[in-house]
Design a protein around this motif. Structure first.
Motif, PDB file in Angstrom:
ATOM      1  N   LEU A 160       0.705  -1.127   0.059  1.00  0.00           N
ATOM      2  CA  LEU A 160       0.043  -0.030  -0.081  1.00  0.00           C
ATOM      3  C   LEU A 160       1.014   1.153   0.036  1.00  0.00           C
ATOM      4  O   LEU A 160       0.628   2.096  -0.523  1.00  0.00           O
ATOM      5  CB  LEU A 160      -1.083   0.057   1.348  1.00  0.00           C
ATOM      6  CG  LEU A 160      -1.819   1.212   1.611  1.00  0.00           C
ATOM      7  CD1 LEU A 160      -2.810   1.548   0.313  1.00  0.00           C
ATOM      8  CD2 LEU A 160      -2.578   0.967   2.802  1.00  0.00           C
ATOM      9  N   GLU A 161       1.886   1.331   0.871  1.00  0.00           N
ATOM     10  CA  GLU A 161       2.706   2.448   1.040  1.00  0.00           C
ATOM     11  C   GLU A 161       3.267   2.562  -0.466  1.00  0.00           C
ATOM     12  O   GLU A 161       3.657   3.729  -1.077  1.00  0.00           O
ATOM     13  CB  GLU A 161       3.701   2.318   2.249  1.00  0.00           C
ATOM     14  CG  GLU A 161       3.108   2.598   3.331  1.00  0.00           C
ATOM     15  CD  GLU A 161       4.035   2.060   4.626  1.00  0.00           C
ATOM     16  OE1 GLU A 161       3.680   2.585   5.616  1.00  0.00           O
ATOM     17  OE2 GLU A 161       5.060   1.345   4.242  1.00  0.00           O
ATOM     18  N   ASN A 162       3.911   1.594  -0.997  1.00  0.00           N
ATOM     19  CA  ASN A 162       4.758   1.777  -2.258  1.00  0.00           C
ATOM     20  C   ASN A 162       3.806   2.411  -3.390  1.00  0.00           C
ATOM     21  O   ASN A 162       4.035   3.005  -4.403  1.00  0.00           O
ATOM     22  CB  ASN A 162       5.456   0.170  -2.844  1.00  0.00           C
ATOM     23  CG  ASN A 162       6.420   0.096  -1.704  1.00  0.00           C
ATOM     24  OD1 ASN A 162       6.992   0.804  -1.149  1.00  0.00           O
ATOM     25  ND2 ASN A 162       6.758  -1.193  -1.609  1.00  0.00           N
ATOM     26  N   ALA A 163       2.460   1.722  -3.452  1.00  0.00           N
ATOM     27  CA  ALA A 163       1.568   2.370  -4.347  1.00  0.00           C
ATOM     28  C   ALA A 163       1.356   3.475  -4.325  1.00  0.00           C
ATOM     29  O   ALA A 163       0.988   4.349  -5.307  1.00  0.00           O
ATOM     30  CB  ALA A 163       0.118   1.306  -4.144  1.00  0.00           C
ATOM     31  N   LEU A 164       1.175   4.074  -3.107  1.00  0.00           N
ATOM     32  CA  LEU A 164       0.942   5.418  -3.018  1.00  0.00           C
ATOM     33  C   LEU A 164       1.930   6.559  -3.222  1.00  0.00           C
ATOM     34  O   LEU A 164       1.990   7.411  -3.560  1.00  0.00           O
ATOM     35  CB  LEU A 164       0.338   5.650  -1.328  1.00  0.00           C
ATOM     36  CG  LEU A 164      -0.633   5.125  -0.936  1.00  0.00           C
ATOM     37  CD1 LEU A 164      -1.106   5.439   0.568  1.00  0.00           C
ATOM     38  CD2 LEU A 164      -2.247   5.477  -1.796  1.00  0.00           C
ATOM     39  N   LYS A 165       3.144   6.080  -3.033  1.00  0.00           N
ATOM     40  CA  LYS A 165       4.399   6.590  -3.463  1.00  0.00           C
ATOM     41  C   LYS A 165       4.307   6.886  -5.302  1.00  0.00           C
ATOM     42  O   LYS A 165       4.868   7.974  -5.490  1.00  0.00           O
ATOM     43  CB  LYS A 165       5.560   5.741  -3.256  1.00  0.00           C
ATOM     44  CG  LYS A 165       5.889   5.751  -1.771  1.00  0.00           C
ATOM     45  CD  LYS A 165       7.270   5.012  -1.429  1.00  0.00           C
ATOM     46  CE  LYS A 165       7.609   5.045  -0.114  1.00  0.00           C
ATOM     47  NZ  LYS A 165       8.940   4.166   0.078  1.00  0.00           N
ATOM     48  N   THR A 166       3.772   5.992  -5.892  1.00  0.00           N
ATOM     49  CA  THR A 166       3.670   6.289  -7.279  1.00  0.00           C
ATOM     50  C   THR A 166       2.746   7.359  -7.784  1.00  0.00           C
ATOM     51  O   THR A 166       2.949   7.847  -8.760  1.00  0.00           O
ATOM     52  CB  THR A 166       3.060   5.202  -8.212  1.00  0.00           C
ATOM     53  OG1 THR A 166       1.946   4.742  -7.482  1.00  0.00           O
ATOM     54  CG2 THR A 166       3.913   3.791  -7.762  1.00  0.00           C
ATOM     55  N   LYS A 209       3.554  14.832   2.199  1.00  0.00           N
ATOM     56  CA  LYS A 209       2.932  15.721   1.069  1.00  0.00           C
ATOM     57  C   LYS A 209       3.271  15.301  -0.176  1.00  0.00           C
ATOM     58  O   LYS A 209       3.796  13.984  -0.293  1.00  0.00           O
ATOM     59  CB  LYS A 209       4.262  16.658   1.116  1.00  0.00           C
ATOM     60  CG  LYS A 209       5.861  16.329   1.161  1.00  0.00           C
ATOM     61  CD  LYS A 209       7.052  17.212   0.987  1.00  0.00           C
ATOM     62  CE  LYS A 209       8.340  16.741   1.055  1.00  0.00           C
ATOM     63  NZ  LYS A 209       9.032  17.698   0.940  1.00  0.00           N
ATOM     64  N   LYS A 210       2.701  15.994  -1.181  1.00  0.00           N
ATOM     65  CA  LYS A 210       2.649  15.455  -2.640  1.00  0.00           C
ATOM     66  C   LYS A 210       3.337  16.411  -3.338  1.00  0.00           C
ATOM     67  O   LYS A 210       2.820  17.467  -3.755  1.00  0.00           O
ATOM     68  CB  LYS A 210       1.367  15.322  -2.959  1.00  0.00           C
ATOM     69  CG  LYS A 210       1.039  14.448  -4.316  1.00  0.00           C
ATOM     70  CD  LYS A 210      -0.304  14.791  -4.960  1.00  0.00           C
ATOM     71  CE  LYS A 210      -0.598  13.906  -6.408  1.00  0.00           C
ATOM     72  NZ  LYS A 210       0.379  14.874  -7.263  1.00  0.00           N
ATOM     73  N   GLY A 211       4.590  15.957  -3.918  1.00  0.00           N
ATOM     74  CA  GLY A 211       5.327  16.909  -4.863  1.00  0.00           C
ATOM     75  C   GLY A 211       5.804  17.855  -3.587  1.00  0.00           C
ATOM     76  O   GLY A 211       6.238  17.440  -2.488  1.00  0.00           O
TER      77      GLY A 211
END
Length: 226
Positions: A160-166, A209-211
């Motif tokens: 899940l964490e890796n998917a959100l990193k994408t 944060k996102k970006g």
């Protein structure tokens, strides 16, 4: 000698020219070359070229040429290699300017639509990430208590964490860095002789944060110089 036979066999239809200035049927004033033959009811044939009485173009009672016809004439003349009159050149320049203006408006419209689409997509992604933050907090709490050391739930949380990193999600959980009020929320301050400036000594709740956009500031304990 006169012929005394049947005169009806040799008679021809009599016709006369209607030279009245007012058309008795329409009530309108007749122009040159529009008097009708009373015998046939048809207008006189077109006057010969060069007499200054050429008929006006069809569909234009004032004798002018509409813009579309002028544009077509310009293109035809340009394609044929003939010299273009000055008046036609002015019309061509005006039409070209109109085309360039419409093209610029379309380019700006397309850029605006693409920008709005990107903003809408980012807002949708941010909405999903914000809704998943409580789940991420639970994962962090379980990891701190040793519940995710191994097993299937540990693998699921990692995926899940890796998917959100994408989608551009990153954590704000570094310690020992300078306190930044833009990404950190100080809950406790502790004097320390080991620091020269306000520093993050402990993370109480991870920030995200996102970006470059901060979704949630990290709650931290700040070490301040004595």
């Amino acid at each position: 000698m006169p012929h005394h036979g049947n005169e009806e066999e040799h008679s021809e239809p009599v016709s006369f020219r209607d030279n009245r200035k007012i058309d008795p049927e329409t009530g309108k004033v007749r122009g040159q070359g529009q008097q009708q033959d009373a015998g046939t009811g048809n207008p006189d044939p077109e006057p010969p070229a060069g007499t200054g009485q050429e008929p006006a173009p069809a569909g234009d009672p004032d004798g002018g040429v509409d813009a579309l016809a002028q544009a077509e004439a310009i293109l035809n003349e340009a394609g044929g290699g003939e010299e273009i009159p000055a008046a036609s050149t002015d019309v061509e320049a005006e039409l070209r300017n109109d085309l360039l203006r419409l093209q610029a408006e379309y380019v700006n419209y397309r850029k605006r639509v693409e920008r709005d689409r990107d903003v809408a997509r980012d807002m949708a992604v941010i909405g999903v990430l914000n809704s998943l933050m409580p789940v991420l907090d639970d994962i962090d709490a379980a990891r701190q208590h040793g519940d995710l050391a191994d097993g299937p739930f540990a693998a699921i949380s990692t995926k899940l964490e890796n998917a959100l990193k994408t989608y551009g999600l990153s954590r704000i959980d570094e310690t020992g860095v300078e306190f930044d009020p833009n990404i950190h929320e100080a809950l406790i301050q502790q004097p320390s002789a080991e620091v020269q400036f306000d520093s993050v000594s402990q993370i109480l709740r991870t920030g995200y944060k996102k970006g470059d956009r901060v979704l949630r500031a990290a709650q931290v304990i700040v070490a301040v110089p004595e």
